[in-house]
Design a protein around this motif. Structure first.
Motif, mmCIF file in Angstrom:
data_model
loop_
_atom_site.group_PDB
_atom_site.id
_atom_site.type_symbol
_atom_site.label_atom_id
_atom_site.label_comp_id
_atom_site.label_asym_id
_atom_site.label_seq_id
_atom_site.Cartn_x
_atom_site.Cartn_y
_atom_site.Cartn_z
ATOM 1 N N LEU A 185 0.831 -1.200 0.000
ATOM 2 C CA LEU A 185 0.000 0.000 0.000
ATOM 3 C C LEU A 185 0.867 1.253 0.000
ATOM 4 C CD1 LEU A 185 -2.819 -0.858 2.566
ATOM 5 C CD2 LEU A 185 -3.072 -0.557 0.100
ATOM 6 N N PRO A 186 0.600 2.187 -0.897
ATOM 7 C CA PRO A 186 1.274 3.480 -0.820
ATOM 8 C C PRO A 186 0.905 4.200 0.474
ATOM 9 C CG PRO A 186 0.231 3.174 -2.972
ATOM 10 C CD PRO A 186 -0.276 2.080 -2.088
ATOM 11 N N PRO A 187 1.708 5.158 0.914
ATOM 12 C CA PRO A 187 1.419 5.891 2.169
ATOM 13 C C PRO A 187 0.337 6.944 1.947
ATOM 14 C CG PRO A 187 3.429 6.733 1.182
ATOM 15 C CD PRO A 187 3.004 5.564 0.330
ATOM 16 N N TYR A 188 -0.900 6.490 1.825
ATOM 17 C CA TYR A 188 -1.981 7.399 1.443
ATOM 18 C C TYR A 188 -2.202 8.519 2.452
ATOM 19 C CZ TYR A 188 -3.291 4.421 -2.454
ATOM 20 O OH TYR A 188 -3.283 3.726 -3.645
ATOM 21 N N GLU A 189 -2.101 8.216 3.743
ATOM 22 C CA GLU A 189 -2.333 9.259 4.750
ATOM 23 C C GLU A 189 -1.353 10.401 4.568
ATOM 24 O OE1 GLU A 189 -2.752 9.737 9.619
ATOM 25 O OE2 GLU A 189 -2.315 7.772 8.723
ATOM 26 N N GLN A 190 -0.093 10.067 4.351
ATOM 27 C CA GLN A 190 0.945 11.090 4.151
ATOM 28 C C GLN A 190 0.730 11.838 2.843
ATOM 29 O OE1 GLN A 190 5.019 9.533 4.079
ATOM 30 N NE2 GLN A 190 5.433 10.893 2.337
ATOM 31 N N LEU A 191 0.442 11.106 1.768
ATOM 32 C CA LEU A 191 0.277 11.735 0.460
ATOM 33 C C LEU A 191 -0.908 12.691 0.449
ATOM 34 C CD1 LEU A 191 0.930 8.624 -1.820
ATOM 35 C CD2 LEU A 191 2.445 10.594 -1.513
ATOM 36 N N LEU A 192 -2.018 12.283 1.040
ATOM 37 C CA LEU A 192 -3.195 13.140 1.066
ATOM 38 C C LEU A 192 -2.986 14.352 1.963
ATOM 39 C CD1 LEU A 192 -5.867 10.318 1.125
ATOM 40 C CD2 LEU A 192 -5.654 12.068 -0.655
ATOM 41 N N ALA A 193 -2.283 14.173 3.058
ATOM 42 C CA ALA A 193 -2.007 15.311 3.937
ATOM 43 C C ALA A 193 -1.206 16.390 3.202
ATOM 44 C CB ALA A 193 -1.252 14.842 5.175
ATOM 45 N N GLY A 194 -0.402 15.969 2.232
ATOM 46 C CA GLY A 194 0.393 16.920 1.470
ATOM 47 C C GLY A 194 -0.417 17.859 0.613
ATOM 48 N N VAL A 195 -1.705 17.538 0.375
ATOM 49 C CA VAL A 195 -2.599 18.438 -0.368
ATOM 50 C C VAL A 195 -3.788 18.857 0.498
ATOM 51 C CG1 VAL A 195 -1.966 17.729 -2.708
ATOM 52 C CG2 VAL A 195 -3.675 16.398 -1.427
ATOM 53 N N GLY A 196 -3.628 18.714 1.811
ATOM 54 C CA GLY A 196 -4.646 19.220 2.720
ATOM 55 C C GLY A 196 -5.865 18.343 2.849
ATOM 56 N N VAL A 197 -5.675 17.014 2.803
ATOM 57 C CA VAL A 197 -6.784 16.074 2.935
ATOM 58 C C VAL A 197 -6.471 15.104 4.068
ATOM 59 C CG1 VAL A 197 -8.108 14.224 1.832
ATOM 60 C CG2 VAL A 197 -7.418 16.246 0.504
ATOM 61 N N VAL A 198 -7.456 14.891 4.941
ATOM 62 C CA VAL A 198 -7.310 13.952 6.055
ATOM 63 C C VAL A 198 -7.890 12.600 5.659
ATOM 64 C CG1 VAL A 198 -7.956 13.437 8.438
ATOM 65 C CG2 VAL A 198 -7.433 15.788 7.753
ATOM 66 N N LEU A 199 -7.128 11.559 5.872
ATOM 67 C CA LEU A 199 -7.608 10.175 5.749
ATOM 68 C C LEU A 199 -7.693 9.617 7.157
ATOM 69 C CD1 LEU A 199 -8.225 7.581 4.036
ATOM 70 C CD2 LEU A 199 -5.778 7.103 4.134
ATOM 71 N N ARG A 200 -8.904 9.231 7.587
ATOM 72 C CA ARG A 200 -9.080 8.802 8.961
ATOM 73 C C ARG A 200 -10.174 7.747 9.048
ATOM 74 N NH1 ARG A 200 -12.025 14.436 11.025
ATOM 75 N NH2 ARG A 200 -14.049 14.045 9.990
ATOM 76 N N PRO A 201 -10.205 6.958 10.130
ATOM 77 C CA PRO A 201 -11.307 6.009 10.317
ATOM 78 C C PRO A 201 -12.647 6.728 10.333
ATOM 79 C CG PRO A 201 -9.514 5.516 11.824
ATOM 80 C CD PRO A 201 -9.176 6.836 11.195
ATOM 81 N N ALA A 202 -13.614 6.152 9.648
ATOM 82 C CA ALA A 202 -14.916 6.810 9.509
ATOM 83 C C ALA A 202 -15.787 6.634 10.745
ATOM 84 C CB ALA A 202 -15.636 6.264 8.284
#
Length: 601
Positions: free
Chosen positions: A466-483
């Motif tokens: 898996l790519p580091p999605y949490e880190q990558l999305l944070a770089g454009v101002g998006v939070v990935l978190r448990p729903a």
């Protein structure tokens, strides 16, 4: 299936001196979904003529067995003498004893309007060519004329990417182009516009108003403009025109199918019934295909086989990266908001399917692509374990496209997925040179460096990391978190019944229900020692419990009552939201990065 425009023009100019395969189709019994079809072939060699119905359709990868809807087959020679027709297999008709000319007639039953099949009724003749016309494999390179007989009493007219001879007769340079040319015959509306010096037609068969079509066309034009911006130009459409064939009626099935110079768009929703917003995503997806898959085309789909299933290991890129751009283009075109776009990233067909999917234990994206002949509208009667072993190559590829785009942007120096796609267009699409997975890897290496390309393909394409999605999305101002981390979950869908709940699908491997030995179609009788009440919903029941609690379950399987216990887990789903919605600070630099990603071109 592909050929250069120069070759196409040469074929067009010389076709008048060649021997045609001539098709003719009429619809006198449209009310009962029948078409009357004939095909005439001249200058045939003396051996037995072999005619087939296709088993596949361009843009699909599974078998569809179109021969099942063909009957009343007859053949005559050039003098009108009856010829014997034999059946060596379910897909073929043989004609012997002819005089060099054969005319075959048959009846076609057609009542499924989508991007693969054909539908004939008193609203239209919706024709996908492989589902409609027989063909002779040895004559595949002959030019083709086809004459349609529209029902003038129903105000029908013809729309197709085929080149017109006149109002009802059309030309294709060879069988491949013919097979790739869906046709809508109906009382449709049409609009034309110009982009990048090219003509685009939007044909719409619907029950709505002209004003609704005009409003919808505004969105279509914005999509065309934003997708052109990705690649820098529109393709050179054969015969100078691209045609959208949209049919939004209650008697069709929802679908979209790309073709070289056209696309089929079908849905039950009219523009006034939600289709204005609900159908536009299919427009975005299918038009992107006129670059990615139609011209930037995998070698594994060259040539397209009409007799067998077509398998490709590149569908994660051809379909998946197209899926990534589907909503991204809608956002850039201003048809959905950045908030909506970001929310959709983690829906059931997005990040959640990959982040929580146990299927990555079995197949990487290439191998997921190999499953297409079993899942792409394929049919089978026996159950499967696909919920544990398969992630759609559309979905898997889409989130890989997201990862590659954000990874490139994270590296700086102006790197981004748009420019990589443009390089693929210049290197493979525009000259129409088919590519392999290794070509994708080499092109990425040329664009972003060998180390980056080897790591991306080695970890995420050839393997299933898996790519580091949490880190990558944070770089454009998006939070990935448990729903819903406080919500209890069993790891299986449950269908509510009348006082009972039934396991509706295979339990997720490793989940609570799986470990407890529960199985699809088990009927739960009690939960935590309590009988399940008719008025209580499953969601309301689970709200009373927390992850980590152990409960007993009494259930029935094959008429026998059984008991087990399981420990509830936390709901595994994720959500994606903008930093602003999550209460996180947003810098000007972060806003600029997000705008570079989501903003109009």
């Amino acid at each position: 299936m592909l050929f250069r425009l120069l070759t196409l023009c040469l074929l067009t100019s010389t076709a008048f001196a060649q021997t045609y395969t001539d098709y003719d189709i009429a619809f006198p019994n449209a009310a009962h979904h029948e078409a009357q079809v004939s095909v005439t072939m001249h200058a045939l060699p003396p051996e037995v003529l072999e005619l087939r119905m296709s088993r596949t359709s361009p843009g699909r990868y599974a078998l569809h067995e179109f021969a099942k809807n063909v009957y009343a087959v007859k053949a005559v020679d050039g003098q009108g003498k009856d010829l014997e027709v034999t059946r060596p297999n379910p897909y073929q008709w043989n004609v012997a004893g002819h005089d060099g000319t054969v005319t075959v007639t048959y009846t076609l039953f057609a009542n499924w309007g989508d991007g693969t099949y054909a539908q004939v009724d008193e609203t239209h003749a919706h024709l996908n060519i492989p589902a409609t016309f027989m063909f002779a494999p040895p004559l595949a390179q002959r030019p083709i004329r086809v004459t349609f007989h529209p029902r003038h009493d129903l105000n029908w007219k013809v729309a197709t990417q085929l080149k017109p001879f006149n109002d009802t007769t059309y030309f294709a340079p060879n069988l491949d182009y013919f097979m790739d040319s869906p046709t809508e015959i109906s009382d449709y509306d049409v609009r034309e516009f110009t982009e990048n010096g090219k003509t685009l037609r939007f044909v719409l068969h619907h029950n709505g108003t002209a004003a609704e079509l005009d409003q919808y066309l505004t969105g279509v034009q914005k999509i065309v403009q934003q997708e052109r911006a990705v690649f820098g130009e529109l393709p050179d459409f054969d015969f100078g025109t691209y045609t959208f064939l949209a049919c939004y009626l209650p008697n069709v099935d929802g679908d979209g199918m790309e073709h070289r110079n056209s696309t089929v768009l079908t849905d039950v929703e009219g523009l006034a019934e939600g289709g204005m917003e609900g159908n536009i995503g299919t427009v975005s997806h299918e038009f992107f295909h006129c670059w990615n898959v139609e011209r930037i085309r995998p070698l594994s789909l060259q040539p397209f086989d009409y007799t067998e299933a077509n398998m490709s290991g590149e569908l994660w890129f051809a379909e998946g990266f197209t899926s990534y751009y589907t909503n991204l283009i809608l956002c850039r075109a201003g048809l959905i908001s950045p908030e909506t776009y970001v929310k959709r990233l983690a829906d059931g067909r997005g990040l959640n399917a990959v982040l929580t999917g146990v299927a990555r234990d079995y197949f990487n994206p290439i191998e997921m692509s190999y499953q297409a002949p079993f899942v792409d509208a394929a049919t089978a009667v026996d159950p499967n374990n696909r919920s544990n072993t398969f992630i759609s190559y559309y979905t898997y590829g889409s989130v890989l496209g997201l990862a590659l785009d954000l990874s490139l942007r994270e590296r700086g120096n102006g790197l981004n997925l748009d420019d990589f796609m443009r390089l693929m267009w210049q290197r493979y699409g525009k000259p129409e040179l088919p590519y392999t997975v290794r070509d994708l890897q080499a092109t990425l290496a040329d664009y972003a460096g060998n180390e980056f390309s080897d790591r991306f393909f080695g970890q995420y394409v050839f393997e299933s990391q898996l790519p580091p999605y949490e880190q990558l999305l944070a770089g454009v101002g998006v939070v990935l978190r448990p729903a819903a981390p406080d919500r209890a979950d069993l790891g299986v869908r449950v269908r509510e019944g009348t006082g009972v709940w039934v396991l509706d699908g295979n339990p997720e491997k490793g989940g609570p229900a799986y470990q407890a030995g529960l199985e699809k179609d088990d009927v739960m009788l009690t939960f935590d020692g309590k009988k399940l009440k008719k008025w209580l919903t499953w969601d309301d029941l689970l709200k009373k419990y927390r992850p980590g609690q152990t409960v007993s379950i009494q259930y029935e399987r094959y008429g026998q009552k059984k008991e087990t216990t399981l420990t509830l887990r936390a709901n595994p789903d994720y959500e994606t939201v903008l930093f602003e919605q999550a209460g996180r600070p947003v810098t000007d630099a972060l806003r600029q990065k997000r705008q570079a990603w989501l903003g109009a071109r």
